[in-house]
Design a protein around this motif. Sequence first.
Motif, PDB file in Angstrom:
ATOM      1  N   ASN A 251       0.756  -1.331   0.099  1.00 35.40           N
ATOM      2  CA  ASN A 251      -0.068  -0.099  -0.023  1.00 35.40           C
ATOM      3  C   ASN A 251       0.858   1.072   0.118  1.00 35.40           C
ATOM      4  N   ASP A 252       0.252   2.360  -0.051  1.00 36.98           N
ATOM      5  CA  ASP A 252       0.997   3.650   0.005  1.00 36.98           C
ATOM      6  C   ASP A 252       1.372   4.280   1.443  1.00 36.98           C
ATOM      7  N   GLN A 253       0.908   3.545   2.494  1.00 39.60           N
ATOM      8  CA  GLN A 253       1.100   3.913   3.677  1.00 39.60           C
ATOM      9  C   GLN A 253       2.083   3.470   4.495  1.00 39.60           C
ATOM     10  N   ASP A 254       2.432   1.991   4.314  1.00 39.69           N
ATOM     11  CA  ASP A 254       3.370   1.494   5.364  1.00 39.69           C
ATOM     12  C   ASP A 254       4.789   1.403   5.109  1.00 39.69           C
ATOM     13  N   GLY A 255       5.244   2.121   3.524  1.00 39.09           N
ATOM     14  CA  GLY A 255       6.585   1.923   3.488  1.00 39.09           C
ATOM     15  C   GLY A 255       7.403   2.731   4.468  1.00 39.09           C
ATOM     16  N   GLU A 256       8.596   2.653   5.093  1.00 35.90           N
ATOM     17  CA  GLU A 256       9.557   3.262   5.821  1.00 35.90           C
ATOM     18  C   GLU A 256      10.459   3.923   5.089  1.00 35.90           C
ATOM     19  N   SER A 257      10.662   4.005   3.595  1.00 33.15           N
ATOM     20  CA  SER A 257      11.219   4.996   2.882  1.00 33.15           C
ATOM     21  C   SER A 257      10.652   4.883   1.539  1.00 33.15           C
ATOM     22  N   ALA A 258      11.107   5.510   0.371  1.00 33.96           N
ATOM     23  CA  ALA A 258      10.567   5.693  -0.839  1.00 33.96           C
ATOM     24  C   ALA A 258      10.905   4.293  -1.738  1.00 33.96           C
ATOM     25  N   ARG A 259      11.677   3.543  -1.318  1.00 35.95           N
ATOM     26  CA  ARG A 259      12.102   2.334  -2.212  1.00 35.95           C
ATOM     27  C   ARG A 259      12.490   1.121  -1.204  1.00 35.95           C
ATOM     28  N   ILE A 260      12.500   0.043  -1.874  1.00 33.81           N
ATOM     29  CA  ILE A 260      12.746  -1.327  -1.153  1.00 33.81           C
ATOM     30  C   ILE A 260      14.238  -1.334  -1.037  1.00 33.81           C
ATOM     31  N   TRP A 261      14.982  -1.847   0.214  1.00 29.98           N
ATOM     32  CA  TRP A 261      16.305  -1.741   0.430  1.00 29.98           C
ATOM     33  C   TRP A 261      16.752  -3.207   0.467  1.00 29.98           C
ATOM     34  N   VAL A 262      16.274  -4.175   0.893  1.00 32.19           N
ATOM     35  CA  VAL A 262      16.685  -5.507   0.800  1.00 32.19           C
ATOM     36  C   VAL A 262      17.317  -5.904  -0.427  1.00 32.19           C
ATOM     37  N   ALA A 263      18.585  -6.570  -0.487  1.00 30.83           N
ATOM     38  CA  ALA A 263      19.320  -6.950  -1.477  1.00 30.83           C
ATOM     39  C   ALA A 263      18.694  -8.345  -2.101  1.00 30.83           C
ATOM     40  N   GLY A 264      17.830  -8.753  -1.446  1.00 38.65           N
ATOM     41  CA  GLY A 264      17.216 -10.206  -1.969  1.00 38.65           C
ATOM     42  C   GLY A 264      16.077 -10.547  -0.945  1.00 38.65           C
ATOM     43  N   TYR A 265      15.058 -11.517  -1.193  1.00 36.16           N
ATOM     44  CA  TYR A 265      13.980 -11.711  -0.478  1.00 36.16           C
ATOM     45  C   TYR A 265      13.858 -13.267  -0.616  1.00 36.16           C
ATOM     46  N   VAL A 266      13.762 -13.834   0.734  1.00 39.51           N
ATOM     47  CA  VAL A 266      13.538 -15.501   0.902  1.00 39.51           C
ATOM     48  C   VAL A 266      12.299 -15.527   1.622  1.00 39.51           C
ATOM     49  N   VAL A 267      11.221 -16.192   1.109  1.00 48.00           N
ATOM     50  CA  VAL A 267      10.041 -16.491   1.632  1.00 48.00           C
ATOM     51  C   VAL A 267       9.698 -18.166   1.459  1.00 48.00           C
ATOM     52  N   ARG A 268       8.910 -18.450   2.459  1.00 51.39           N
ATOM     53  CA  ARG A 268       8.232 -20.123   2.183  1.00 51.39           C
ATOM     54  C   ARG A 268       7.264 -20.264   1.122  1.00 51.39           C
ATOM     55  N   GLU A 269       6.224 -19.433   1.230  1.00 55.75           N
ATOM     56  CA  GLU A 269       4.965 -19.285   0.508  1.00 55.75           C
ATOM     57  C   GLU A 269       4.435 -18.054   0.110  1.00 55.75           C
ATOM     58  N   PRO A 270       4.691 -17.477  -0.868  1.00 57.81           N
ATOM     59  CA  PRO A 270       4.029 -16.251  -1.245  1.00 57.81           C
ATOM     60  C   PRO A 270       2.471 -16.411  -1.374  1.00 57.81           C
ATOM     61  N   SER A 271       1.723 -15.405  -1.075  1.00 54.37           N
ATOM     62  CA  SER A 271       0.330 -15.333  -1.207  1.00 54.37           C
ATOM     63  C   SER A 271      -0.133 -15.204  -2.755  1.00 54.37           C
ATOM     64  N   PRO A 272      -0.823 -16.072  -3.213  1.00 58.46           N
ATOM     65  CA  PRO A 272      -1.386 -16.086  -4.538  1.00 58.46           C
ATOM     66  C   PRO A 272      -2.663 -14.902  -4.804  1.00 58.46           C
ATOM     67  N   ASN A 273      -3.067 -14.436  -3.750  1.00 58.32           N
ATOM     68  CA  ASN A 273      -4.160 -13.515  -3.573  1.00 58.32           C
ATOM     69  C   ASN A 273      -3.925 -12.505  -2.817  1.00 58.32           C
ATOM     70  N   VAL A 274      -4.301 -11.099  -3.041  1.00 54.82           N
ATOM     71  CA  VAL A 274      -4.203 -10.030  -2.289  1.00 54.82           C
ATOM     72  C   VAL A 274      -5.256  -9.704  -1.597  1.00 54.82           C
ATOM     73  N   SER A 275      -5.618  -9.310  -0.474  1.00 54.28           N
ATOM     74  CA  SER A 275      -6.772  -9.342   0.200  1.00 54.28           C
ATOM     75  C   SER A 275      -6.659  -8.152   1.292  1.00 54.28           C
ATOM     76  N   SER A 276      -6.796  -6.744   0.909  1.00 50.46           N
ATOM     77  CA  SER A 276      -6.984  -5.580   1.812  1.00 50.46           C
ATOM     78  C   SER A 276      -7.426  -4.484   1.227  1.00 50.46           C
ATOM     79  N   TRP A 277      -8.236  -3.819   2.194  1.00 49.42           N
ATOM     80  CA  TRP A 277      -8.981  -2.523   1.468  1.00 49.42           C
ATOM     81  C   TRP A 277      -7.909  -1.511   1.140  1.00 49.42           C
ATOM     82  N   ARG A 278      -6.624  -1.574   1.619  1.00 46.47           N
ATOM     83  CA  ARG A 278      -5.565  -0.701   1.572  1.00 46.47           C
ATOM     84  C   ARG A 278      -4.644  -0.954   0.659  1.00 46.47           C
ATOM     85  N   ALA A 279      -4.689  -1.989  -0.089  1.00 45.62           N
ATOM     86  CA  ALA A 279      -3.778  -2.621  -1.096  1.00 45.62           C
ATOM     87  C   ALA A 279      -3.852  -1.854  -2.347  1.00 45.62           C
TER      88      ALA A 279
END
Length: 409
Positions: free
Chosen positions: A80-108
């Motif tokens: 969403n447009d509210q929760d970012g702590e800066s103007a961009r993503i800073w991580v060099a890479g991202y590792v997750v077990r299971e990404p959600s196939p759906n998005v469910s939030s009124w703020r998304a």
Amino acid sequence: MNLKNAKTIDSDSYFSDRAMLVLEDGEVYTGMAFGAAGTTIGEIVFATGMTGYQETLTDPSYDRQIVVQTFPHIGNTGVNDQDGESARIWVAGYVVREPSPNVSSWRARGSLQDQLVDQGIVGISHIDTRRLVRHLRSAGVMRAGIFSGPSAALDGEGRPRIMQDFLDQVRSAPRMSGSHLTGEVSTDGSYTVEPAGDFLGKEPLCTVAALDLGIKSMTPHRLAERGCRVHVLPVDTTIEKIHALNPDGVFFSNGPGDPSTADDEVALLRQVLAAGLPFFGICLGNQLLGRALGFDTYKLKFGHRGINQPVMDLNTGKVEITAHNHGFAVDAPKGKPVQAPYAGGRYGRVRVSHVDLNDEVVEGLECLDIPAFSVQYHPEAAAGPHDASYLFDRFIDLMRNAKGGKAHA
């Protein structure tokens, strides 16, 4: 699996939708490509928060780090447009077990997958993150690389790579120890955050000069909602620039890298302390206060990252559940106050004010003879619990008391 045989990788068939995570000790995890396709290398660390993935991704303290999310299901509320702590993503890479196939939030406003692709963040999913984290807790954090997409398996001349090539890339990358990174994440120019909330449009109660070492956007907001005008300043700010703002206090933010390399920042902080300006530091700011006082810093085996760390306030005995993101710590004696070692004790007495109850790591410093204190964790709570929000009030009280002293003088 562990890298034992230097097998050739068929890029056309293997990397069409899959990815490989290679650790510098030879451990290899295979999974699905997530986010952008390509290659990324950094220090691999893990974050234990059950929520707040957008805040994690956009925290500048994660510069040059590959982040593993221990919570298995990531992305269900999108971005969403509210929760970012800066103007961009800073991580060099991202590792997750299971990404959600759906998005469910009124703020998304979009999906995590799309944002990772848009910003070129290479990730991997569908690996055993529990096993990976157990390995990192045992072996310690280390350099790692994520490789995905057909081009990832080709060398500079278009020939298929062998597994050893990936490991060589990882092992040739710079280590986090010895890295000075604040210049990569600090603001290019100063800006001002005016009083907000109940203080909107009113004269500020206090003026704060905040050195941006990788500041999270919620931090100046927490001060602004308490009536402060906050001047956010780049890392190369001089003491003359700070004095020109006539601040009531100085704040040093969180940030990435090895605090033992931040000599210029420590020199500036010593000038702040010598001027008698009230000081508050968070995270890297805490480590720099420790160095300014004459203590050493050291690298933790796997660090603290997440929003569920128990910390005790040694002054009150109160236990707070707190948000953390640090891989280094201050080496200061716990117990009775001691003379700050720097320059024959010129800064007077100091004591460790907070400790982590999991491993006794120093989580806060309090000066008793000058107006300065700091904590290693994140009271701005973005994301995280609000147990430590009183620290902003303590800083404001410190500044207002100093202002009262000036008035009497």
